[in-house]
Write an enzyme that holds these catalytic residues in place. Structure first.
Site, PDB file in Angstrom:
ATOM      1  N   THR A 126       0.813  -1.218   0.000  1.00 25.88           N
ATOM      2  CA  THR A 126       0.000   0.000   0.000  1.00 25.88           C
ATOM      3  C   THR A 126       0.849   1.271   0.000  1.00 25.88           C
ATOM      4  O   THR A 126       1.880   1.346   0.658  1.00 25.88           O
ATOM      5  CB  THR A 126      -0.933  -0.001   1.225  1.00 25.88           C
ATOM      6  OG1 THR A 126      -1.732  -1.181   1.205  1.00 25.88           O
ATOM      7  CG2 THR A 126      -1.841   1.216   1.217  1.00 25.88           C
ATOM      8  N   GLU A 127       0.369   2.265  -0.742  1.00 27.27           N
ATOM      9  CA  GLU A 127       1.026   3.566  -0.796  1.00 27.27           C
ATOM     10  C   GLU A 127       0.021   4.666  -0.495  1.00 27.27           C
ATOM     11  O   GLU A 127      -1.198   4.431  -0.521  1.00 27.27           O
ATOM     12  CB  GLU A 127       1.647   3.784  -2.178  1.00 27.27           C
ATOM     13  CG  GLU A 127       2.722   2.762  -2.517  1.00 27.27           C
ATOM     14  CD  GLU A 127       3.400   3.004  -3.850  1.00 27.27           C
ATOM     15  OE1 GLU A 127       4.273   2.196  -4.210  1.00 27.27           O
ATOM     16  OE2 GLU A 127       3.054   3.999  -4.532  1.00 27.27           O
ATOM     17  N   PRO A 128       0.488   5.890  -0.215  1.00 20.88           N
ATOM     18  CA  PRO A 128      -0.450   6.987   0.066  1.00 20.88           C
ATOM     19  C   PRO A 128      -1.484   7.194  -1.034  1.00 20.88           C
ATOM     20  O   PRO A 128      -2.623   7.573  -0.763  1.00 20.88           O
ATOM     21  CB  PRO A 128       0.477   8.200   0.206  1.00 20.88           C
ATOM     22  CG  PRO A 128       1.766   7.627   0.710  1.00 20.88           C
ATOM     23  CD  PRO A 128       1.890   6.305   0.013  1.00 20.88           C
ATOM     24  N   GLY A 340     -23.927  -1.428  28.161  1.00 18.25           N
ATOM     25  CA  GLY A 340     -24.444  -0.104  28.475  1.00 18.25           C
ATOM     26  C   GLY A 340     -23.329   0.913  28.674  1.00 18.25           C
ATOM     27  O   GLY A 340     -22.296   0.876  28.006  1.00 18.25           O
ATOM     28  N   GLY A 341     -23.539   1.826  29.608  1.00 19.20           N
ATOM     29  CA  GLY A 341     -22.559   2.880  29.862  1.00 19.20           C
ATOM     30  C   GLY A 341     -21.197   2.352  30.257  1.00 19.20           C
ATOM     31  O   GLY A 341     -20.159   2.934  29.903  1.00 19.20           O
ATOM     32  N   GLU A 364      -6.503  -6.155   3.921  1.00 17.78           N
ATOM     33  CA  GLU A 364      -6.532  -7.273   2.961  1.00 17.78           C
ATOM     34  C   GLU A 364      -7.672  -7.140   1.968  1.00 17.78           C
ATOM     35  O   GLU A 364      -8.200  -8.123   1.472  1.00 17.78           O
ATOM     36  CB  GLU A 364      -6.619  -8.624   3.698  1.00 17.78           C
ATOM     37  CG  GLU A 364      -5.357  -9.457   3.576  1.00 17.78           C
ATOM     38  CD  GLU A 364      -4.333  -9.047   4.618  1.00 17.78           C
ATOM     39  OE1 GLU A 364      -4.206  -7.829   4.882  1.00 17.78           O
ATOM     40  OE2 GLU A 364      -3.650  -9.924   5.171  1.00 17.78           O
ATOM     41  N   GLU A 368     -16.002  -3.700   0.286  1.00 17.91           N
ATOM     42  CA  GLU A 368     -16.463  -3.401  -1.069  1.00 17.91           C
ATOM     43  C   GLU A 368     -15.663  -4.194  -2.105  1.00 17.91           C
ATOM     44  O   GLU A 368     -16.226  -4.717  -3.080  1.00 17.91           O
ATOM     45  CB  GLU A 368     -16.345  -1.890  -1.334  1.00 17.91           C
ATOM     46  CG  GLU A 368     -17.297  -1.030  -0.514  1.00 17.91           C
ATOM     47  CD  GLU A 368     -16.931  -0.938   0.965  1.00 17.91           C
ATOM     48  OE1 GLU A 368     -17.837  -0.722   1.786  1.00 17.91           O
ATOM     49  OE2 GLU A 368     -15.728  -1.086   1.298  1.00 17.91           O
TER      50      GLU A 368
END
Length: 381
Positions: A126-128, A340-341, A364, A368
């Site tokens: 992966t790259e920018p 819950g909280g 990976e 989509e």
């Protein structure tokens, strides 16, 4: 089709589960809060064979199958998504690429050190500017005699700052279709011009090391080329296919861990004079989570079984990864709702599981992308 677990698989599951509860669970919250890669756990992972899961015994690994790989990742993820991601990426991407396409010399040098925990493995695709459209990568490798000169930037690289070596995908031929001119190289940390330029701060999996890497006139010999020239993208797709099984397994572990927390909390928590586990609203959330996770379990281990049988599993891995990742996010969200909280605080581990689970819908290949893969197989099969 029979992908039931063997006695070996069941023993492995118990062994890794016991290890995770004893050696990982007590520290997972602290590691997450410190956003620090826990180097101290690496020797213990190596001793148990978790850093050489699929590495053959001749190179010092455990020589296990894909089903075992999924079991190991799932059981660690039940208590810590960050460490599960480390184990998944180290075994499936960095070492996986060399295992599948490396030379004998590369396997001897890198797989042996990886299995022993001497070197962790990174994998830089992966790259920018190229995520899902990974073939659009701009990092280049220019040949000069018997050497290659690499220039470019990679991002979202797991083990990028702590790895001993990194498999890097670079463009070697700009004159052909973008997916046909890419080659893989293995670059050792400490090589001149190879640096970690940025450590990324993340929503989840915060104790997993994730970095941006820079290559400035990095010189490697042709002996460090992994696979054939200009065939790296085809090889990469094969690596990602198996990697999707491990991310599905990671999602499973996070989801099952969240469900366990929800059940325990629902039994203990009293409101209106009785345990909240007696309320139908809570029962239905638990039932939905269990049903979806068990369905994801079947999809995940079907894909692993197909891989172990040497049969096509591209579509099945995409289906497993898609369904398991989204089911895990729903299970974590329901578990937090049941808490819950209190679930919204850091006093309970469920908030960490919810944050960690989101990466399974992205890494990976996004959900989509998985739908595209599945649809193409349906329409062209």
């Amino acid at each position: 089709m029979d992908f039931s677990f063997s006695e070996h698989h069941e023993f492995l599951r118990k062994t890794v589960r016991d290890f995770a509860r004893a050696e990982v669970l007590p520290h997972a919250r602290r590691w997450d809060e410190e956003e620090r890669f826990p180097k101290e756990i690496v020797p213990k992972l190596a001793e148990l064979g978790l850093l050489g899961i699929r590495v053959p015994e001749e190179y010092g690994g455990a020589g296990m199958d894909t089903t075992s790989y999924a079991i190991c990742v799932e059981e660690i993820a039940r208590v810590d998504g960050s460490l599960a991601l480390t184990v998944a990426s180290h075994n499936g991407l960095g070492t996986g690429h060399i295992l599948a396409f490396g030379s004998k010399a590369q396997k001897t040098r890198y797989l042996s050190k990886a299995a022993k925990g001497e070197w962790l493995a990174a994998w830089a695709l992966t790259e920018p500017g190229s995520g899902s459209d990974s073939a659009s990568l701009r990092t280049t490798a220019r040949r000069e005699g018997n050497s290659w000169i690499i220039n470019g930037t990679k991002t979202f690289i797991t083990q990028g700052g702590v790895g001993g070596f990194c498999v890097v995908l670079a463009r070697t031929n700009p004159n052909v279709a973008k997916h046909k001119g890419i080659t893989a190289f293995v670059v050792e940390h400490g090589t001149k011009g190879f640096s970690t330029s940025k450590h990324l701060e993340k929503l989840g999996c915060r104790s997993s090391d994730t970095c941006e890497l820079t290559f400035e006139d990095v010189v490697v010999s042709d002996d460090q080329r992994v696979g054939e020239v200009d065939q790296g993208f085809t090889d990469t797709m094969k690596i990602l296919e198996r990697g999707r099984i491990s991310i599905a397994a990671m999602a499973l572990g996070l989801g099952y861990g969240a469900l366990d927390m929800a059940i325990s909390y629902a039994k203990d928590r009293k409101q209106f004079g009785r345990s909240i586990s007696e309320f139908q609203a809570i029962e239905w959330m638990l039932a939905d989570s269990k049903t979806e996770l068990d369905a994801a379990h079947l999809l995940t281990y079907r894909a692993a079984w197909l891989a172990d049988e040497g049969r096509p599993f591209t579509r099945e891995a995409a289906m497993a990864k898609l369904f398991a990742s989204e089911a895990a996010s729903r299970a974590c969200n329901k578990s937090l709702q049941i808490h819950g909280g209190y679930g919204y605080t850091r006093d309970f581990a469920i908030e960490r599981h919810l944050r960690d689970a989101k990466i399974c819908e992205i890494g990976e290949g996004t959900s989509e992308v998985q739908r595209i893969v599945i649809a193409k197989h349906l329409l062209t099969g």
